[in-house]
Design a protein around this motif. Sequence first.
Motif, PDB file in Angstrom:
ATOM      1  N   ALA A  97      57.892  32.753  61.750  1.00  0.00           N
ATOM      2  CA  ALA A  97      56.608  33.378  62.095  1.00  0.00           C
ATOM      3  C   ALA A  97      56.605  34.853  61.705  1.00  0.00           C
ATOM      4  O   ALA A  97      55.641  35.357  61.122  1.00  0.00           O
ATOM      5  CB  ALA A  97      56.335  33.216  63.581  1.00  0.00           C
ATOM      6  N   ASP A 131      51.147  38.265  58.508  1.00  0.00           N
ATOM      7  CA  ASP A 131      49.750  37.855  58.711  1.00  0.00           C
ATOM      8  C   ASP A 131      49.344  36.683  57.817  1.00  0.00           C
ATOM      9  O   ASP A 131      48.195  36.245  57.844  1.00  0.00           O
ATOM     10  CB  ASP A 131      48.810  39.042  58.429  1.00  0.00           C
ATOM     11  CG  ASP A 131      49.016  40.184  59.420  1.00  0.00           C
ATOM     12  OD1 ASP A 131      49.381  39.898  60.578  1.00  0.00           O
ATOM     13  OD2 ASP A 131      48.826  41.358  59.027  1.00  0.00           O
ATOM     14  N   ARG A 171      49.716  32.772  55.887  1.00  0.00           N
ATOM     15  CA  ARG A 171      49.798  31.377  56.297  1.00  0.00           C
ATOM     16  C   ARG A 171      51.051  30.727  55.704  1.00  0.00           C
ATOM     17  O   ARG A 171      51.623  31.208  54.723  1.00  0.00           O
ATOM     18  CB  ARG A 171      48.563  30.606  55.819  1.00  0.00           C
ATOM     19  CG  ARG A 171      47.251  31.214  56.265  1.00  0.00           C
ATOM     20  CD  ARG A 171      46.979  31.000  57.739  1.00  0.00           C
ATOM     21  NE  ARG A 171      46.516  29.637  57.998  1.00  0.00           N
ATOM     22  CZ  ARG A 171      46.396  29.123  59.223  1.00  0.00           C
ATOM     23  NH1 ARG A 171      46.735  29.845  60.278  1.00  0.00           N
ATOM     24  NH2 ARG A 171      45.946  27.896  59.394  1.00  0.00           N
ATOM     25  N   ARG A 185      51.202  27.966  64.793  1.00  0.00           N
ATOM     26  CA  ARG A 185      49.814  28.415  64.628  1.00  0.00           C
ATOM     27  C   ARG A 185      49.546  28.995  63.243  1.00  0.00           C
ATOM     28  O   ARG A 185      48.386  29.157  62.843  1.00  0.00           O
ATOM     29  CB  ARG A 185      49.466  29.447  65.703  1.00  0.00           C
ATOM     30  CG  ARG A 185      50.313  30.702  65.647  1.00  0.00           C
ATOM     31  CD  ARG A 185      50.035  31.654  66.801  1.00  0.00           C
ATOM     32  NE  ARG A 185      50.894  32.810  66.771  1.00  0.00           N
ATOM     33  CZ  ARG A 185      50.683  33.887  66.021  1.00  0.00           C
ATOM     34  NH1 ARG A 185      49.601  33.933  65.238  1.00  0.00           N
ATOM     35  NH2 ARG A 185      51.514  34.899  66.040  1.00  0.00           N
ATOM     36  N   LYS A 186      50.570  29.309  62.504  1.00  0.00           N
ATOM     37  CA  LYS A 186      50.392  29.905  61.175  1.00  0.00           C
ATOM     38  C   LYS A 186      50.350  28.868  60.055  1.00  0.00           C
ATOM     39  O   LYS A 186      50.146  29.212  58.892  1.00  0.00           O
ATOM     40  CB  LYS A 186      51.522  30.902  60.887  1.00  0.00           C
ATOM     41  CG  LYS A 186      51.513  32.099  61.829  1.00  0.00           C
ATOM     42  CD  LYS A 186      52.605  33.086  61.484  1.00  0.00           C
ATOM     43  CE  LYS A 186      52.551  34.230  62.482  1.00  0.00           C
ATOM     44  NZ  LYS A 186      52.277  35.518  61.879  1.00  0.00           N
TER      45      LYS A 186
END
Length: 261
Positions: A131, A136, A138, A168-169
Amino acid sequence: MNRIIGVLAAFVALLACVSSPAAAQEKNITVFAAASVKNALDELDTAYTKKTGVNVTASYAASSALAKQIEQGAPADVFISADSDWMDYAAAKNSINGRSRVNLLGNSMVLIAPTDSKIDHVNIGAGFDLAKLAGDGRIATGDVKAVPVGKYAKAALEKLGSWQAAERKFAMAENVRAALTLVARGEAALGIVYATDARVEPGVKVVGTFPADSHPSIIYPAAATTTAKPGTSAYLAFLRSTAAKNIFEKYGFKFLVSPST
């Protein structure tokens, strides 16, 4: 006499019309194969056609999608899956001939980034902070609920303790080649794909390799479908040949069977 000859000629022509579709069908094999084998299988199929005169039509997608299409009656002769689970699914649905099944290929899984990324070599191990590495951006891979590469990726990240923070990414793609494209275009900062995919895409670079013991073994089974044409057995034999071994290994696959000829 001329009338008899004419009748015979018409009869011969009629037989030709009746038999030609079947004959043409025997000269074609349809293969449903995991997207990650495309480059290698395209070359292999060209070699097979040159050797035998049999045309091979290949359809590439996620193994999950292909298994369900075969279940629903899609006219495939051969199924090559990127994991055992979807081949097991096809077997449970009586979509494949179990006696023809063989574990054909192996692969490894890598972390990739666009070629111009500042991210370079990454040590992937316990506590690996994916992460944070993505920042920032994906992270692209196949759908972790169905697509084999996504399932392998999630299993690895869970074992390494990295999944919860990174989940979440993730940008879930319909197959591994779609995930590869997202990274190559810079639409994702990182991606998790097979080593063989990264090898054929100049728009990405490998920044890390997942330990083999962090996920289930990556195995590609191949089998004839239950509706396969008689000539399919010869194609499956070619998949196990020395010629096929050389092609698959050129693209980075591990050949898991002893070559037949």
